[in-house]
Design an enzyme around this catalytic site. Structure first.
Site, PDB file in Angstrom:
ATOM      1  N   HIS A   1     -90.413  50.381  -8.588  1.00  0.00           N
ATOM      2  CA  HIS A   1     -91.515  50.933  -7.789  1.00  0.00           C
ATOM      3  C   HIS A   1     -91.592  50.242  -6.413  1.00  0.00           C
ATOM      4  O   HIS A   1     -91.788  50.906  -5.396  1.00  0.00           O
ATOM      5  CB  HIS A   1     -92.862  50.719  -8.491  1.00  0.00           C
TER       6      HIS A   1
ATOM      7  N   ARG B   1     -84.268  58.177 -10.423  1.00  0.00           N
ATOM      8  CA  ARG B   1     -83.331  57.240 -11.036  1.00  0.00           C
ATOM      9  C   ARG B   1     -82.064  57.950 -11.466  1.00  0.00           C
ATOM     10  O   ARG B   1     -80.978  57.638 -11.061  1.00  0.00           O
ATOM     11  CB  ARG B   1     -83.970  56.570 -12.261  1.00  0.00           C
TER      12      ARG B   1
HETATM   13  P1  ADP Z   1     -95.161  58.816 -13.674  1.00  0.00           P
HETATM   14  O1  ADP Z   1     -96.001  58.725 -14.919  1.00  0.00           O
HETATM   15  O2  ADP Z   1     -95.770  59.665 -12.618  1.00  0.00           O
HETATM   16  O3  ADP Z   1     -93.715  59.140 -13.908  1.00  0.00           O
HETATM   17  P2  ADP Z   1     -94.277  56.126 -13.043  1.00  0.00           P
HETATM   18  O4  ADP Z   1     -95.133  54.965 -12.699  1.00  0.00           O
HETATM   19  O5  ADP Z   1     -93.468  56.025 -14.282  1.00  0.00           O
HETATM   20  O6  ADP Z   1     -95.263  57.348 -13.076  1.00  0.00           O
HETATM   21  O7  ADP Z   1     -93.292  56.458 -11.851  1.00  0.00           O
HETATM   22  C1  ADP Z   1     -93.754  56.791 -10.566  1.00  0.00           C
HETATM   23  C2  ADP Z   1     -92.594  57.244  -9.695  1.00  0.00           C
HETATM   24  O8  ADP Z   1     -91.704  56.156  -9.471  1.00  0.00           O
HETATM   25  C3  ADP Z   1     -91.723  58.353 -10.275  1.00  0.00           C
HETATM   26  O9  ADP Z   1     -91.307  59.199  -9.209  1.00  0.00           O
HETATM   27  C4  ADP Z   1     -90.546  57.631 -10.849  1.00  0.00           C
HETATM   28  O10 ADP Z   1     -89.400  58.466 -10.887  1.00  0.00           O
HETATM   29  C5  ADP Z   1     -90.375  56.520  -9.827  1.00  0.00           C
HETATM   30  N1  ADP Z   1     -89.688  55.355 -10.369  1.00  0.00           N
HETATM   31  C6  ADP Z   1     -90.090  54.554 -11.373  1.00  0.00           C
HETATM   32  N2  ADP Z   1     -89.183  53.582 -11.624  1.00  0.00           N
HETATM   33  C7  ADP Z   1     -88.179  53.768 -10.725  1.00  0.00           C
HETATM   34  C8  ADP Z   1     -86.930  53.108 -10.465  1.00  0.00           C
HETATM   35  N3  ADP Z   1     -86.543  52.068 -11.202  1.00  0.00           N
HETATM   36  N4  ADP Z   1     -86.161  53.596  -9.484  1.00  0.00           N
HETATM   37  C9  ADP Z   1     -86.541  54.685  -8.770  1.00  0.00           C
HETATM   38  N5  ADP Z   1     -87.696  55.341  -8.962  1.00  0.00           N
HETATM   39  C10 ADP Z   1     -88.501  54.905  -9.926  1.00  0.00           C
END
Ligand code: ADP
Length: 157
Positions: free
Chosen positions: A18, A91
């Protein structure tokens, strides 16, 4: 004119994946507003206020990053904070379908707000909040995968 991106998510907890997405967002936008979703249906490990606090502490020295909690429509949050775009991270191909649906829906709701995707650093492609919660609850070391401020919160759980 300052350009603002809205970065929504659950952040349960915030990970270095994030953080990497936020930093990439700051290359394109003047401000990133991290929208921490208050969605009890997801049964998060941390309550929304704690998730907001972890984001705030992570970006303490970064005045262009703001954390807010939100519920309801994402375009509503974007309007409230004068967001020009929605920022999301990708990802793997497995993220694509859901992201595509969400971006399409949001565009139907407000044509003016673009969704912008960035790819996090390769080292973080396998990092997810779920992975952090699981490893940590089984006593594994996640200190290289989350901001240091998150560690005490995980230890308390
Ligand atoms: P949600 O419940 O909306 O998926 P997350 O907190 O899991 O919330 O993720 C928020 C955003 O951050 C999403 O777009 C997710 O794809 C992206 N994200 C999370 N971890 C990573 C990572 N390791 N690399 C790239 N993007 C990420």
């Amino acid at each position: 004119m300052k350009r603002t991106a809205i970065y929504p998510g659950t952040f349960d907890p915030i990970t270095l994946g994030h953080v990497d997405v936020v930093k990439r967002g700051l290359k394109m936008f003047d401000r990133v507003v991290v929208g921490v979703a208050d969605n009890p249906d997801k049964k998060p490990m941390f309550d929304v206020q704690t998730r907001v606090s972890m984001v705030e502490e992570t970006f303490k020295g970064e005045p262009n990053v703001k954390a807010v909690r939100f519920s309801g429509l994402l375009v509503g949050l974007a309007h409230e904070h004068k967001g020009d775009a929605i920022l999301r991270g990708l990802r793997a191909a497995s993220d694509f379908e859901y992201e595509f649906q969400m971006a399409t829906m949001n565009r139907r709701l407000d044509e003016r707000i673009e969704t912008v995707f960035v790819m996090a650093r390769e080292d973080y492609t396998f990092v997810s909040s779920r992975f952090i919660r699981e490893i940590s609850s089984m006593g594994g070391d996640v200190s290289e995968l989350v901001p240091p401020v998150v560690i005490p919160y995980l230890k308390k759980k």
